[in-house]
Scaffold this motif. Structure first.
Motif, PDB file in Angstrom:
ATOM      1  N   LEU A 105       0.833  -1.196   0.000  1.00  0.00           N
ATOM      2  CA  LEU A 105       0.000   0.000   0.000  1.00  0.00           C
ATOM      3  C   LEU A 105       0.869   1.248   0.000  1.00  0.00           C
ATOM      4  O   LEU A 105       1.818   1.351   0.769  1.00  0.00           O
ATOM      5  CB  LEU A 105      -0.901   0.021   1.235  1.00  0.00           C
ATOM      6  N   ARG A 106       0.503   2.188  -0.853  1.00  0.00           N
ATOM      7  CA  ARG A 106       1.214   3.463  -0.937  1.00  0.00           C
ATOM      8  C   ARG A 106       0.208   4.578  -1.169  1.00  0.00           C
ATOM      9  O   ARG A 106      -0.911   4.352  -1.606  1.00  0.00           O
ATOM     10  CB  ARG A 106       2.230   3.445  -2.092  1.00  0.00           C
ATOM     11  N   GLY A 107       0.624   5.790  -0.914  1.00  0.00           N
ATOM     12  CA  GLY A 107      -0.216   6.964  -1.124  1.00  0.00           C
ATOM     13  C   GLY A 107      -0.109   7.508  -2.532  1.00  0.00           C
ATOM     14  O   GLY A 107      -0.605   8.599  -2.809  1.00  0.00           O
ATOM     15  N   PHE A 108       0.495   6.762  -3.441  1.00  0.00           N
ATOM     16  CA  PHE A 108       0.640   7.191  -4.832  1.00  0.00           C
ATOM     17  C   PHE A 108       0.705   5.955  -5.731  1.00  0.00           C
ATOM     18  O   PHE A 108       1.034   4.867  -5.288  1.00  0.00           O
ATOM     19  CB  PHE A 108       1.899   8.051  -5.013  1.00  0.00           C
ATOM     20  N   ASN A 109       0.391   6.169  -6.988  1.00  0.00           N
ATOM     21  CA  ASN A 109       0.415   5.106  -7.975  1.00  0.00           C
ATOM     22  C   ASN A 109       1.847   4.885  -8.481  1.00  0.00           C
ATOM     23  O   ASN A 109       2.719   5.730  -8.250  1.00  0.00           O
ATOM     24  CB  ASN A 109      -0.493   5.476  -9.146  1.00  0.00           C
ATOM     25  N   THR A 110       2.068   3.774  -9.153  1.00  0.00           N
ATOM     26  CA  THR A 110       3.326   3.541  -9.856  1.00  0.00           C
ATOM     27  C   THR A 110       3.026   2.957 -11.226  1.00  0.00           C
ATOM     28  O   THR A 110       2.062   2.202 -11.376  1.00  0.00           O
ATOM     29  CB  THR A 110       4.276   2.603  -9.087  1.00  0.00           C
ATOM     30  N   ARG A 111       3.833   3.338 -12.207  1.00  0.00           N
ATOM     31  CA  ARG A 111       3.721   2.755 -13.540  1.00  0.00           C
ATOM     32  C   ARG A 111       4.717   1.616 -13.714  1.00  0.00           C
ATOM     33  O   ARG A 111       4.717   0.954 -14.728  1.00  0.00           O
ATOM     34  CB  ARG A 111       3.960   3.814 -14.594  1.00  0.00           C
ATOM     35  N   LYS A 112       5.571   1.421 -12.716  1.00  0.00           N
ATOM     36  CA  LYS A 112       6.558   0.353 -12.806  1.00  0.00           C
ATOM     37  C   LYS A 112       5.861  -1.000 -12.840  1.00  0.00           C
ATOM     38  O   LYS A 112       4.928  -1.243 -12.089  1.00  0.00           O
ATOM     39  CB  LYS A 112       7.527   0.391 -11.630  1.00  0.00           C
ATOM     40  N   ARG A 113       6.357  -1.870 -13.703  1.00  0.00           N
ATOM     41  CA  ARG A 113       5.907  -3.245 -13.776  1.00  0.00           C
ATOM     42  C   ARG A 113       7.146  -4.113 -13.969  1.00  0.00           C
ATOM     43  O   ARG A 113       8.152  -3.666 -14.501  1.00  0.00           O
ATOM     44  CB  ARG A 113       4.939  -3.483 -14.951  1.00  0.00           C
ATOM     45  N   GLY A 114       7.045  -5.345 -13.528  1.00  0.00           N
ATOM     46  CA  GLY A 114       8.154  -6.264 -13.673  1.00  0.00           C
ATOM     47  C   GLY A 114       8.968  -6.370 -12.400  1.00  0.00           C
ATOM     48  O   GLY A 114       8.568  -5.905 -11.328  1.00  0.00           O
ATOM     49  N   LYS A 115      10.141  -6.986 -12.528  1.00  0.00           N
ATOM     50  CA  LYS A 115      10.978  -7.295 -11.372  1.00  0.00           C
ATOM     51  C   LYS A 115      11.667  -6.039 -10.834  1.00  0.00           C
ATOM     52  O   LYS A 115      12.212  -5.239 -11.596  1.00  0.00           O
ATOM     53  CB  LYS A 115      12.040  -8.326 -11.758  1.00  0.00           C
ATOM     54  N   ILE A 116      11.608  -5.909  -9.508  1.00  0.00           N
ATOM     55  CA  ILE A 116      12.296  -4.823  -8.805  1.00  0.00           C
ATOM     56  C   ILE A 116      13.098  -5.423  -7.653  1.00  0.00           C
ATOM     57  O   ILE A 116      12.804  -6.518  -7.187  1.00  0.00           O
ATOM     58  CB  ILE A 116      11.317  -3.762  -8.253  1.00  0.00           C
ATOM     59  N   ALA A 117      14.095  -4.684  -7.216  1.00  0.00           N
ATOM     60  CA  ALA A 117      14.873  -5.082  -6.046  1.00  0.00           C
ATOM     61  C   ALA A 117      14.128  -4.646  -4.787  1.00  0.00           C
ATOM     62  O   ALA A 117      13.451  -3.617  -4.780  1.00  0.00           O
ATOM     63  CB  ALA A 117      16.249  -4.419  -6.090  1.00  0.00           C
ATOM     64  N   LEU A 118      14.249  -5.428  -3.726  1.00  0.00           N
ATOM     65  CA  LEU A 118      13.674  -5.078  -2.422  1.00  0.00           C
ATOM     66  C   LEU A 118      14.803  -4.698  -1.484  1.00  0.00           C
ATOM     67  O   LEU A 118      15.718  -5.498  -1.251  1.00  0.00           O
ATOM     68  CB  LEU A 118      12.883  -6.248  -1.851  1.00  0.00           C
ATOM     69  N   ILE A 119      14.726  -3.498  -0.951  1.00  0.00           N
ATOM     70  CA  ILE A 119      15.758  -2.954  -0.076  1.00  0.00           C
ATOM     71  C   ILE A 119      15.195  -2.860   1.332  1.00  0.00           C
ATOM     72  O   ILE A 119      14.150  -2.232   1.554  1.00  0.00           O
ATOM     73  CB  ILE A 119      16.195  -1.566  -0.559  1.00  0.00           C
ATOM     74  N   GLU A 120      15.874  -3.492   2.284  1.00  0.00           N
ATOM     75  CA  GLU A 120      15.431  -3.423   3.673  1.00  0.00           C
ATOM     76  C   GLU A 120      15.853  -2.079   4.252  1.00  0.00           C
ATOM     77  O   GLU A 120      17.037  -1.758   4.314  1.00  0.00           O
ATOM     78  CB  GLU A 120      16.028  -4.573   4.481  1.00  0.00           C
TER      79      GLU A 120
END
Length: 115
Positions: free
Chosen positions: A23-38
């Motif tokens: 959940l975020r307060g804004f949309n994203t156009r990103k699709r596909g694989k992303i890195a997860l940063i702790e």
């Protein structure tokens, strides 16, 4: 590959496949694989695919999705005026975290977290 900064315990739930919506307060156009940063570690700990994003417009819609995003049952727990759900699939946890260089001002997205 761009990276998304996420706090613990949410990042752990995503990597275990328990949390399938961010959940975020804004949309994203990103699709596909992303890195997860702790958050706070300076490390990429895995990847996930963003497959869709949509606005959650009603309390009943929020309630139907609650188990997928692993947050409180009450909408009052959400601090955003508008609420967006990013659908996540195919989480992969790295055996060893990979350090990255965070630039000043990066609070949500990190460009080229993994090359």
């Amino acid at each position: 590959m761009d990276g998304l900064i996420i706090k613990t315990p949410y990042i752990d739930w995503i990597l275990k496949g328990e949390k399938t919506i961010e959940l975020r307060g804004f949309n994203t156009r990103k699709r596909g694989k992303i890195a997860l940063i702790e958050s706070g570690t300076g490390c990429v700990v895995g990847t996930v695919e963003i497959t869709n994003a949509f606005e959650i417009a009603t309390k009943s819609q929020y309630e139907k999705l609650r188990l997928r995003h692993c947050v409180g049952a009450e909408r009052k727990d959400i601090r955003y005026k508008r609420l967006w759900a990013w659908e996540l699939e195919k989480p992969e946890m790295f055996e060893e975290p990979i350090p990255y260089e965070q630039q000043k001002g990066q609070q949500v997205w990190v460009k080229n977290a993994l090359r």
